[in-house]
Scaffold this active site. Structure first.
Site, PDB file in Angstrom:
ATOM      1  N   LYS A  36      -2.823  11.284  -2.216  1.00 42.10           N
ATOM      2  CA  LYS A  36      -2.074  12.232  -1.372  1.00 42.10           C
ATOM      3  C   LYS A  36      -1.132  13.134  -2.162  1.00 42.10           C
ATOM      4  O   LYS A  36      -0.850  14.247  -1.749  1.00 42.10           O
ATOM      5  CB  LYS A  36      -1.305  11.488  -0.283  1.00 42.10           C
ATOM      6  CG  LYS A  36      -0.182  10.610  -0.817  1.00 42.10           C
ATOM      7  CD  LYS A  36       0.593   9.956   0.324  1.00 42.10           C
ATOM      8  CE  LYS A  36       1.830   9.273  -0.212  1.00 42.10           C
ATOM      9  NZ  LYS A  36       1.957   7.881   0.216  1.00 42.10           N
ATOM     10  N   ARG A 131      10.156   1.464   7.253  1.00 42.30           N
ATOM     11  CA  ARG A 131       9.224   2.510   7.653  1.00 42.30           C
ATOM     12  C   ARG A 131       8.215   1.798   8.552  1.00 42.30           C
ATOM     13  O   ARG A 131       8.629   1.194   9.537  1.00 42.30           O
ATOM     14  CB  ARG A 131       8.592   3.203   6.432  1.00 42.30           C
ATOM     15  CG  ARG A 131       8.014   4.571   6.809  1.00 42.30           C
ATOM     16  CD  ARG A 131       7.432   5.332   5.626  1.00 42.30           C
ATOM     17  NE  ARG A 131       6.202   4.741   5.112  1.00 42.30           N
ATOM     18  CZ  ARG A 131       5.515   5.248   4.078  1.00 42.30           C
ATOM     19  NH1 ARG A 131       5.945   6.329   3.464  1.00 42.30           N
ATOM     20  NH2 ARG A 131       4.406   4.665   3.666  1.00 42.30           N
TER      21      ARG A 131
END
Ligand code: PLP
Length: 360
Positions: A36, A131
């Site tokens: 990514k 998260r």
């Protein structure tokens, strides 16, 4: 050549990846190569397919779909918890995904059954970075959901993430709690989990050789480590057995002038709501580069040319102090910068930054 340009040395990146997979293999750890940071370019992914990584992993379905359509022969993993709206694409194009919601797992189960398509999931567990992830106290509900899944939707294991949302640096104690969660889940469900995916670059790579990771951890999802040769959660951040000069951003000088270093007049907020403070260093040689906050993360650029210091930037202009530059600096000249992770991410997603891949 069009500027600005992000020049990427795929050879160095692949050598970094091979060193990582080799070192991890010695510790019986498989590696997912996370793409990514560079928006998953085909130029890199096609070479990654020839390495020993267990999967190519990305956070965006559009990137994985592109790899699938290009015929890349490696398992593909989605490492951002999926949007419910993209689940049909996840099941169709990805071999693995990470999940943290029972409602999502149940939707996936229905799609797998309807499409008669197998899919593998890693259950994310939150060990404190806050998260994504199931909270450890939810273990019974998770076990109940997992035990009812059809063989088409296989729970390949569990995963944990650190150092992302809150900057929590994983310790042995965090990882042991993670392993305990997995082993308790195995006991409740009555079957063995294949994968204990113990994190990303931060702390994992630098501590591979000091038996830091509990034995059951047998997978890591690595991005920054092979792309940049760094671990930005550590000090110093360079990983000594990897190469750091894997990529460079080049930009063109559009103005050179001697100007005072202190703005004239009282200063308020800049275009981004900050109130910058500039030291009075007298009149200095300054250059403007055609590169801006749209394209890069200013704090993450290290000038590679001697005598160049970054002053500030706006959307489209990067201002540098060139007083100490040895030689003459003029318009049309190209200056070079090394990006850190956020700067690489911004440059790779900016449509205004050209990309060039070389084999070295
Ligand atoms: C980005 C990401 C990784 C890779 O992180 P690096 O710090 O680049 O190694 C691993 N896992 C997940 C879930 C991620 O989002």
């Amino acid at each position: 050549m069009t500027y600005p340009v992000l020049k990427i040395r795929t050879g160095k990146i692949i050598r970094n990846l091979e060193k990582i997979t080799e070192k991890c293999r010695k510790h019986s750890i498989s590696v997912w190569g996370v793409t990514k940071g560079l928006s998953c370019p085909l130029e890199l992914a096609s070479r990654m397919a020839d390495t020993q990584i267990a999967a190519i992993a990305d956070s965006r379905m559009a990137n994985l779909q592109r790899l699938k359509d290009a015929g890349i022969q490696k398992p593909l993993a989605l490492i951002r918890i999926p949007m419910p709206s993209e689940l049909p694409a996840v099941v169709k194009y990805a071999d693995y995904s990470v999940v943290s919601e029972i409602s999502t797992i149940n939707r996936m189960r229905d799609i797998c059954l309807q499409e008669r398509k197998a899919h593998n999931i890693l259950l994310m567990v939150d060990m404190g970075d806050l998260r994504e992830g199931f909270w450890p106290s939810e273990i019974e509900a998770v076990a109940d959901c997992v035990s009812k899944l059809p063989p088409l939707l296989r729970v390949a294991g569990i995963g944990v993430n650190f150092a992302c949302a809150s900057g929590v640096i994983p310790t042995q104690e965090h990882l042991q709690r993670f392993v305990n969660f997995g082993e308790e889940l195995e006991r409740l469900c009555g079957y063995r989990l294949d994968s204990f995916s113990g994190g990303a670059t931060t702390q994992s790579l630098l501590s591979l050789d000091c038996s830091f990771l509990p034995e059951r951890i047998n997978n890591l999802r690595i991005g920054e480590g092979y792309l940049l040769g760094t671990d930005s959660g550590s000090q110093p951040k360079e990983i000594p057995w990897l190469e750091q000069d894997t990529m460079v951003i080049e930009a063109e000088v559009v103005e050179v002038r001697r100007k005072p270093s202190k703005p004239i007049g009282s200063t308020g907020r800049d275009a981004f709501g900050n109130t910058p403070v500039f030291a009075d260093r007298g009149t200095r040689l300054r250059a403007i580069l055609a590169l801006g906050k749209q394209d890069i993360h200013i704090q993450g650029l290290t000038p590679l040319d001697a005598g160049i210091e970054i002053i500030t930037a706006s959307s489209d202009h990067l201002l540098v102090d060139a007083e100490a530059y040895p030689g003459v600096i003029s318009t049309g000249q190209i200056l070079r910068f090394r990006p850190d992770y956020p700067a690489m991410l911004a440059a790779s997603t900016s449509m205004y930054v050209a990309k060039q891949y070389t084999d070295d």
